[in-house]
Design a protein around this motif. Sequence first.
Motif, PDB file in Angstrom:
ATOM      1  N   ILE A  59       0.854  -1.203   0.000  1.00 41.18           N
ATOM      2  CA  ILE A  59       0.000   0.000   0.000  1.00 41.18           C
ATOM      3  C   ILE A  59       0.884   1.245   0.000  1.00 41.18           C
ATOM      4  N   ASP A  60       0.551   2.189  -0.880  1.00 42.82           N
ATOM      5  CA  ASP A  60       1.324   3.423  -0.961  1.00 42.82           C
ATOM      6  C   ASP A  60       1.058   4.265   0.297  1.00 42.82           C
ATOM      7  N   PRO A  61       2.122   4.649   1.040  1.00 42.31           N
ATOM      8  CA  PRO A  61       1.897   5.413   2.270  1.00 42.31           C
ATOM      9  C   PRO A  61       1.262   6.780   2.035  1.00 42.31           C
ATOM     10  N   THR A  62       1.283   7.262   0.785  1.00 40.85           N
ATOM     11  CA  THR A  62       0.666   8.562   0.553  1.00 40.85           C
ATOM     12  C   THR A  62      -0.743   8.424  -0.026  1.00 40.85           C
ATOM     13  N   TYR A  63      -1.193   7.178  -0.239  1.00 43.63           N
ATOM     14  CA  TYR A  63      -2.509   7.010  -0.838  1.00 43.63           C
ATOM     15  C   TYR A  63      -3.604   7.339   0.171  1.00 43.63           C
ATOM     16  N   ILE A  64      -4.522   8.203  -0.239  1.00 44.94           N
ATOM     17  CA  ILE A  64      -5.574   8.647   0.672  1.00 44.94           C
ATOM     18  C   ILE A  64      -6.851   7.867   0.393  1.00 44.94           C
ATOM     19  N   ARG A  69     -10.921   6.915   6.899  1.00 40.92           N
ATOM     20  CA  ARG A  69     -10.059   7.681   7.799  1.00 40.92           C
ATOM     21  C   ARG A  69     -10.395   7.441   9.273  1.00 40.92           C
ATOM     22  N   ASN A  70      -9.355   7.632  10.085  1.00 42.67           N
ATOM     23  CA  ASN A  70      -9.469   7.454  11.532  1.00 42.67           C
ATOM     24  C   ASN A  70      -9.979   6.073  11.930  1.00 42.67           C
ATOM     25  N   SER A  71      -9.682   5.043  11.137  1.00 40.99           N
ATOM     26  CA  SER A  71     -10.178   3.736  11.547  1.00 40.99           C
ATOM     27  C   SER A  71      -9.125   3.028  12.403  1.00 40.99           C
ATOM     28  N   LEU A  75      -7.776  -5.989   9.683  1.00 40.69           N
ATOM     29  CA  LEU A  75      -6.952  -6.812   8.800  1.00 40.69           C
ATOM     30  C   LEU A  75      -6.447  -6.005   7.618  1.00 40.69           C
ATOM     31  N   GLU A  76      -7.316  -5.103   7.152  1.00 39.53           N
ATOM     32  CA  GLU A  76      -6.973  -4.311   5.987  1.00 39.53           C
ATOM     33  C   GLU A  76      -5.883  -3.282   6.331  1.00 39.53           C
ATOM     34  N   HIS A  77      -6.006  -2.710   7.526  1.00 37.14           N
ATOM     35  CA  HIS A  77      -5.021  -1.741   8.012  1.00 37.14           C
ATOM     36  C   HIS A  77      -4.570  -2.176   9.412  1.00 37.14           C
ATOM     37  N   ASP A  87      -2.674   4.596   5.274  1.00 34.55           N
ATOM     38  CA  ASP A  87      -2.428   3.379   6.046  1.00 34.55           C
ATOM     39  C   ASP A  87      -1.253   3.579   7.000  1.00 34.55           C
ATOM     40  N   SER A  88      -1.503   3.439   8.300  1.00 34.99           N
ATOM     41  CA  SER A  88      -0.450   3.706   9.286  1.00 34.99           C
ATOM     42  C   SER A  88       0.679   2.699   9.203  1.00 34.99           C
ATOM     43  N   PHE A  89       0.351   1.459   8.818  1.00 33.75           N
ATOM     44  CA  PHE A  89       1.374   0.417   8.729  1.00 33.75           C
ATOM     45  C   PHE A  89       2.409   0.788   7.654  1.00 33.75           C
TER      46      PHE A  89
END
Lengths: 309, 334, 570
Positions: A59-64, A69-71, A75-77, A87-89
């Motif tokens: 997952i691209d760390p800059t992809y919005i 948001r704020n989840s 499993l997905e994030h 994505d914080s990961f």
Amino acid sequence: MTDSSAIPTEVTDDLKRPARAQWRDVWDQFKAHKGALVGMIFFVFILIFVILGPYVWSIDPTYIDIRARNSGPSLEHPFGTDQLGRDSFARMMAGGQVSMAVGITAMLLALLFGTLIGVVAGYFKSLDGPLMRLTDLFLALPLLPLLLVTIMLFRESLSAQLGPEGGIFILMVSAIGITSWMQTARIVRGDVLALKEREFVLAARSIGTPPRRMITRHILPNVLSPIMVSATLGIANAIITESALSFLGLGFPPDFPTWGRLLFDSVDYLQQYPERVIWPGLAISLTVLSVNYIGDGLRDALDPRLRAR
Amino acid sequence: MLNYTIRRLFLAIPTLLFISLVIFFIVKLSPSDPTANLPLTIPPEVREKIRESLGVNQPLLVQFGLWLKQLMISEPLYWTNQYFGTEFEVGQRIISYQTRSPVMDIVIQRMPQTLWVVGTAYLVGILIALPIGIFSAYRQYSIFDQAGTFVSMIGFSVPPFFSGVLVIVIFSVQLGWLPSIYDTTHIVDSWDSFVIQFKQMIMPVMVLALQTTAQISRFLRASMLDNLNQDYVRTARAKGLSEKIVVLVHVLRNSMIPVITVIALGVPTIFGGAIITEQVFKVNGLGQLLIISIQAGDVPTVQTLTFMFAVLIVLFNLVADVLYGLLDPRIRYD
Amino acid sequence: MRRLKTLLLVTAATAIATGTAYADGHEKRGRDGELKIIYWQAPSTLNPYLSGGTKEVESASMVLESLARFDNTGKLTAWLADGIPTVENGGVAKDLTSITWKLKDGVKWSDGSALTANDAVFTWKYCTDPAGGCAQASYFDGVKNIEAVNDQTIKITFTGPKPFPYTALVGSESPIIQAAQFADCLGAKAPECTTANFGPIGTGPFVVDEFKPNDVIQLSANDQYRDAGKPAFAKVLFKGGGDAASAARSVLETAEFDYAWNLQIDPKLLSSMEAKGNGKVVTAFGTSVERLHINQSNPDPALGDERATIKHPHPFLTDPRIGQALSMAIDRALLVEVGYGSGGQVSCNVLPAPAAYASTANDSCKTQDIAGANKILDDAGWVKGGDGVRTKDGKRLSVTYQTSTNAVRQDTQALVKQWWSEIGVETELRNIDASVFFGGDPASPDTFQKFFADIEMYTNNFAGVDPEAYMANWRCAEIPSPKSQWQGANMQRFCSAEYDALVDKMSQTAALEDRADLAKQMNDMLMKSYSIIPLIHRGGVSAHANSLGGVKISDWDSELWNIADWHRAK
């Protein structure tokens, strides 16, 4: 920096060219130090996480993903998402690359300069004055305006060659690096001043050992422990300086994730989303801790008196 | 040693001049503008007038010369007049761009709160660090040592903007025990007001002390470990000296050299204030003054503060060098 | 106009209502103890003429007052004057070249001496002294002379007709200072008067006890204040420093303070703090608009000295269709939700307020329309390439997008970049330290005037309620260029003879309705050119404790404009 064994080889290269057997000795001693071994394993793990992680977790760390948001963790994030749904990961990995690189490079720069200047100033009386005045100068330099100047002077040309992100990275690393070697230099010099008058040094000198050999054989091995402490504190220092600069609105831009920046951004959400503080906070602390244990183990392993025991 | 000290003090003057010149050029070269923070409703012509009245547009060397003259002549004369009642003709003092008032007055106004908070934190930090460092080294890899290492490294690796907010959330928001905002107008004149002062100092002091403790105890531990295995320790023990004397007198004294360096380097930073901690708890001391002056492009204030900082650094490095000689008489500079 | 009148009636009614509330028994000055205010940016002086920052102006407004102030609806209210002069009541000359103010009777300075017209004349001299570097000098633009007709009457003469004469000595930015106190502080001597600058004698409800620059102000109620029962508070502690989140926390969570200013933090955070029940978040909208400027000139570095000058038009951004597509792709409502909360509203106009001046012709921008934007670009002949970026005649739709460094702005940038990528526009983001970006240093390549990028974003507004000077920003003559040392307010280099004519016309029109019409026309012309894309109408966000009554937050004047009426709610 990308190589996990960078620290041991780097340091010992400076020290001496030991016989192979001696090296194995050091390694055996190092292995026996449980903390050091765990620290080493963890450090390698973190390096793999930040360097190879992005290839696995693509997952691209800059992809919005604004709907997500704020989840919280899912499993997905696995680490949840931030206020824009990034994505914080993935951001932890991207941030880790920068933070680890800043920490290690700045530490190496600081160690190299600090040890060199400290040893030379302590050993050669004629150079002591000028070098220590130089150290005073650097100690007195205010880091923040210095950063602003360097950014202004060099950003355009560096960005042109390395891209906007590479340019600012080089700037930050060198700014943190050149403003953090002074403490090491002062400490090493202080120790060298004392060592120089010790009997074994006098003895070595009386048999005509040239200065180069004196330093590598007799002085350096004996100032190793303050250098090790400086190194371990140095990594932490660089990572924290970088985050402090974020706090003050300088340093890396807000859209450029680093562990320090992620921690700073999530401090405001301490009560609402405590998990966001935990990840970068834990990553910084554990990295620092592991480097500290590696340093401890290395120090013990390199001390011939301890090894003999 | 005395000769050496005097020679170093004289050498300090050109060093400081050079340092202040370098700092001046760095501050001046950085693209800062004292009018940058003004609202955009103020038109460019007015901004230009403001810059002119501040003297920003003069040649750099003229500005530096003016600052130097103000620092070396006007300020000392002014303070002589203040303290000795003399009536020298005082030229213009160093004037801040932001407040348009003498920089020194603000510095003096802020000194107490910085010294109270940052100074206390430093003392507390050292006092905690010494026993931890000694004991961790003496009982290497004991539980105490492991716990000490763990806590001090975690403490060191947590930036104050996080630990500060964390303690505020716990002790001010959740428990309501301590104030989250430092009251700089508070005057200590009775037991009760001392208690209030104590309460408002606990959090900033502890947050700051954590960093100092971690650093000093690590250096002391490492240095003690080096010395504990030396031959002279064995000799001392063989002579039948008590363990207490061996560790606390012989080993400690010889282990202090790196620690003295760290402590001496830290003292100027007390006066430099703790930028982030002051900001988090709103202590508004010298650190906060420095950072807002940098942000506002207030060159005279930044320059004066960093110069004071440089003086302290040069001075305390000298103190450290002298202390080396006292701790280890074999070190000679002559 | 009608709306303004209704609002006036409403305010008048509430004023009467609060007035009666005071009449029943407890109208003693200083009855409510201490008021604690926190401004996370601390004021560095109390003389607003020496520093034009909002924090200085607002803190000084508790002490210094002007002839008239704007209330929370933007309506001009007489303050030290006993009425607003107009052409109808003869206060403003028929040819619009002078205005005559009459002071209220019996107003005293806090040292007990009387306020006279001479103080007003002195204030003008003080601020227009060429060596003083007065930050509010623009308020006295076009003033030929200010004279004291008698002790109570001030006559301001202008160099030409001035349709909107309420600038000099009006609003918290240009208050009246005491002639006696500042007599020796003219021009270059201004900084030597530290005592006066840090403790100005005023006519306002509070007197300065102690001022610590960039830290804290302690004030107490003014015994000489003209209104017997006011202020309700005996003391004010005005603390500065820290950051917005901690200021909000100190009012809403720990209840240590009564009022916190400028709380631009994540709206979710603010509402969760508000939910603790200690205080309320209040907002006020003025004229601030966060906008994108679309560079009409070519910022290509290859052009050397002629970079970003109108000699070289931009290769594609001068086409309004592209600007339109860029605008349509943006979901403004989401930007508000993510970054501004109650402190922002979607805006399709660069001139969003006062209500009488706000156009409704451009409201279609309020909803995002990616498909529509794609269609416009398709129709214009821009074709998506293999990498998803549109090209035409060898030109790529690739832009650099710069703004100042600020967390909310970077979030906005990231979102906008993503939307633009959906319509085939490639975006490179840049952010520049605010002190450099807004610094105006001609040596720096990164200032917003130089605009060495394709698109830039920031907020601008105008002080007071009259947009004439603001709309004049987009005249051709205002374009920054090397010749003008890159000074000028027309950042996007918009130039139209028709627009310039409207500006000239407005400067000669006095009737408010006609002025409003002209302003709307100019606004619409700018919007149609798509050289400027408004995003968000931004307001001031503050918080006050539930126990604090009388707060009427205003973005037209100081937020503390009516602090004399603040009281402890029972």
